[in-house]
Design a protein around this motif. Structure first.
Motif, PDB file in Angstrom:
ATOM      1  N   THR A 260     -51.575 -32.234 -30.016  1.00  0.00           N
ATOM      2  CA  THR A 260     -51.457 -30.936 -29.366  1.00  0.00           C
ATOM      3  C   THR A 260     -50.040 -30.426 -29.612  1.00  0.00           C
ATOM      4  OG1 THR A 260     -50.741 -31.954 -27.307  1.00  0.00           O
ATOM      5  CG2 THR A 260     -53.113 -31.564 -27.568  1.00  0.00           C
TER       6      THR A 260
ATOM      7  N   SER B 150     -54.089 -26.784 -28.874  1.00  0.00           N
ATOM      8  CA  SER B 150     -53.573 -26.637 -27.516  1.00  0.00           C
ATOM      9  C   SER B 150     -54.181 -25.428 -26.828  1.00  0.00           C
ATOM     10  CB  SER B 150     -52.049 -26.494 -27.534  1.00  0.00           C
ATOM     11  OG  SER B 150     -51.456 -27.763 -27.589  1.00  0.00           O
TER      12      SER B 150
ATOM     13  N   TRP C 150     -58.620 -35.311 -28.496  1.00  0.00           N
ATOM     14  CA  TRP C 150     -58.056 -34.394 -27.493  1.00  0.00           C
ATOM     15  C   TRP C 150     -59.133 -33.670 -26.696  1.00  0.00           C
ATOM     16  CZ3 TRP C 150     -59.170 -29.211 -28.397  1.00  0.00           C
ATOM     17  CH2 TRP C 150     -59.539 -28.888 -29.708  1.00  0.00           C
TER      18      TRP C 150
ATOM     19  N   SER D 250     -51.850 -27.513 -34.435  1.00  0.00           N
ATOM     20  CA  SER D 250     -51.637 -28.052 -33.094  1.00  0.00           C
ATOM     21  C   SER D 250     -51.637 -26.924 -32.058  1.00  0.00           C
ATOM     22  CB  SER D 250     -50.337 -28.849 -33.027  1.00  0.00           C
ATOM     23  OG  SER D 250     -49.243 -28.028 -33.317  1.00  0.00           O
TER      24      SER D 250
ATOM     25  N   TYR E 251     -51.591 -26.431 -21.443  1.00  0.00           N
ATOM     26  CA  TYR E 251     -50.925 -25.996 -22.672  1.00  0.00           C
ATOM     27  C   TYR E 251     -49.584 -26.701 -22.862  1.00  0.00           C
ATOM     28  CZ  TYR E 251     -48.727 -22.804 -26.000  1.00  0.00           C
ATOM     29  OH  TYR E 251     -48.078 -22.279 -27.080  1.00  0.00           O
TER      30      TYR E 251
END
Lengths: 275, 284
Positions: free
Chosen positions: A221, A72, A136, A68, A206
């Protein structure tokens, strides 16, 4: 220098308390992440160890943290690049009034004030209706842009409101093409602010949670992963993760600030050499 | 008749417009449409109904939750405005060196670029039952038992909101204050105005645009939130955002959409009213 009025000291005290309020909790979990293996989520410390940091490297203890994090990070870079390009172009567009510019401006403001969860829900529904798979890199990416773009645009407005157009005119008078004028005159002048927009783009992406919640698809994420942990992890390992990701954010901020600082120094140096 | 400048403007703005169309306008439009659809336990059915709104607008829960949302917004607005104004005033008028001012302002900004969820979690060791606050109060002999309302309560929700969002007040107010012509303040002082009079009659009126922009930010962030309320109240309190996210978790998309539309209209009405008092583009 005239002496400080008494109000100065009261306000300084207020400001210091505010900074403690701002940073105190983060520092606290920074300390508690070094909790001994037997320790809990609150003080006292039961020994000092890096046990919980080691825990982060064990799959079974925390799930897919590193995957993850990687996602991210990549998503942050994607959003950063898109935000910089689109916001600078948008900022340039708004320097002159164009047909419908008012409507576009209000659209950008709307993007800023519409609750995140609506964007999340709406993008999720659109993808579902069109039979697209949420991911994502597609839906998550777009949903995050609705948050970073207006920020970038506002910064660019502030920059161009203060921009001295005579530099451009000088370049144009000497026969520079519009692209040359932009690349060699405008861009170098606005570069520090552009770096600021890049930092915003990366950091907001982020750490973004609400807009990614329904748009990330089956791969989380980092903020989604962390949120998942809050419901089922009751050990200081979550503090260790929090400390690491905060340190990472600080490092990124430091990197960007250093970039701006070097740029300014380089520029001053050049100006000084030219006398 | 399109002029050349219009074409260039549109070419430059087109990526922005396309992204916002695809990921904002169309999604909100879809929410609007789906809010008139029916739902079963497993799927949504594209058949027109006003049921979702009917249920929403006749349920006492809706009014209770909207009222709670307004209360959070009002309290957080007052708190962030007070703190934000004082901090901005200190930075703008009491710090003499430009470099110091920039460094102190950056110190206020940096936490905003770190994770909100981590910042919420980091209140646990402070507010928890055995947390620092309770232990300190017990050691001082001010209480005999740990206070239960520190964490997982409305108090914690508001504390977290203020913690997360005060920067959105500081920045625009600070920006407005830095644009105030210092000679105005000198003139007021030369004419015998006290510090309070200067603050009240010169600084505050000239800071109003910044206050408006900060207000817009804080109100929309608090009213649209669902995660802070859920996490900091330990799922004990509700606001409109949580109503929506609960419906989503139950796959009741039409109902979630109807609530979303009501929230959207409410927020846009408030922002629309506030925008009449400030020209955002001019203030940047």
């Amino acid at each position: 220098m005239e002496p400080r009025p008494r109000s100065f000291w009261w306000l300084t005290a207020f400001f210091v308390v505010f900074l403690i309020f701002l940073y105190g909790p983060t520092l606290t979990i920074g300390i508690l992440s070094f909790q001994g293996p037997e320790g809990g989520l609150t003080f006292p410390m039961r020994g000092v160890s890096t046990h919980w940091f080691h825990n982060l490297f064990e799959q079974q203890a925390v799930g897919d943290i590193w995957g993850s994090f990687r996602r991210s990070f990549v998503l942050g870079l994607m959003v950063m690049a898109a935000t910089v390009v689109i916001a600078v172009m948008g900022g340039l567009a708004f320097r002159k009034r164009f047909l419908g510019s008012g409507a576009v401006f209000y659209l950008a403001i709307a993007s800023l004030v519409i609750p995140s969860i609506l964007v999340s829900l709406g993008v999720g529904l659109v993808f579902d209706r069109f039979g697209l798979k949420i991911h994502w890199m597609t839906s998550g990416f777009g949903a995050q842009l609705t948050w970073t773009l207006p920020f970038g645009l506002l910064v660019m407005f502030a920059v161009f409101n203060r921009f001295d157009a005579s530099y451009e005119e000088a370049a144009r008078d000497q026969g520079a093409t519009p692209w040359q004028t932009f690349a060699h005159v405008v861009l170098p002048i606005i570069l520090p602010s552009v770096i600021g927009v890049a930092l915003f783009g990366f950091s907001l992406s982020y750490d973004e949670f609400a807009r990614t919640l329904l748009t990330a698809g089956s791969y989380n994420t980092l903020p989604l992963e962390i949120f998942g942990m809050t419901t089922n992890v009751t050990k200081p390992v979550i503090y260790a993760l929090g400390t690491l990701t905060t340190v990472f954010s600080f490092a990124m901020i430091g990197l960007f600030l250093a970039g701006v600082w070097l740029l300014e120094r380089h520029r001053k140096g050049r100006a000084a050499r030219k006398g | 008749m399109l002029r050349r400048s219009d074409v260039i403007g549109w070419l430059l703005a087109s990526p922005l417009v396309l992204v916002l169309l695809a990921f904002l306008v169309v999604p909100i439009g879809t929410i609007f449409v789906v809010s008139f659809w029916q739902a079963t336990e497993f799927s949504i059915i594209p058949a027109f109904t006003l049921e979702n709104y009917e249920f929403l607008l006749t349920s006492p829960v809706t009014y209770k939750v909207f009222w709670a949302t307004f209360q959070y917004a009002a309290i957080c607005w007052a708190a962030t405005l007070l703190i934000g104004f004082i901090v901005a005033y200190y930075l703008a008028f009491h710090i003499r060196s430009n470099n110091t001012r920039m460094v102190l302002f950056l110190l206020c900004t940096i936490p905003f670029l770190t994770s909100n969820i981590i910042r919420m979690i980091s209140w646990i060791p402070f507010l928890g039952r055995n947390g620092i606050a309770n232990q300190t109060l017990m050691e001082l002999g001010l209480i005999d038992q740990p206070l239960e309302w520190l964490l997982y309560s409305d108090f914690a929700v508001i504390l977290a909101f203020v913690h997360l969002n005060t920067l959105f007040m500081i920045t625009p107010i600070f920006n407005s204050m830095m644009r105030i012509d210092r000679s105005l303040i000198e003139a007021a002082r030369d004419n015998g105005a006290s510090d309070w009079q200067i603050l009240w009659n010169v600084i505050i009126p000239l800071t109003k645009p910044g206050i408006m922009i900060g207000t817009i930010f804080v109100l929309t962030l608090v009213m649209g939130d669902f995660i802070t309320v859920r996490f900091m109240s330990g799922s004990q309190s509700a606001n409109v955002g949580r109503l929506i996210s609960n419906d989503i978790a139950l796959l009741q998309y039409p109902s979630a959409s109807a609530t979303s539309m009501v929230l959207l209209v409410t927020v846009l009405m408030i922002i629309g009213a506030l925008m009449r008092f400030v020209n955002i583009r001019k203030e940047l």
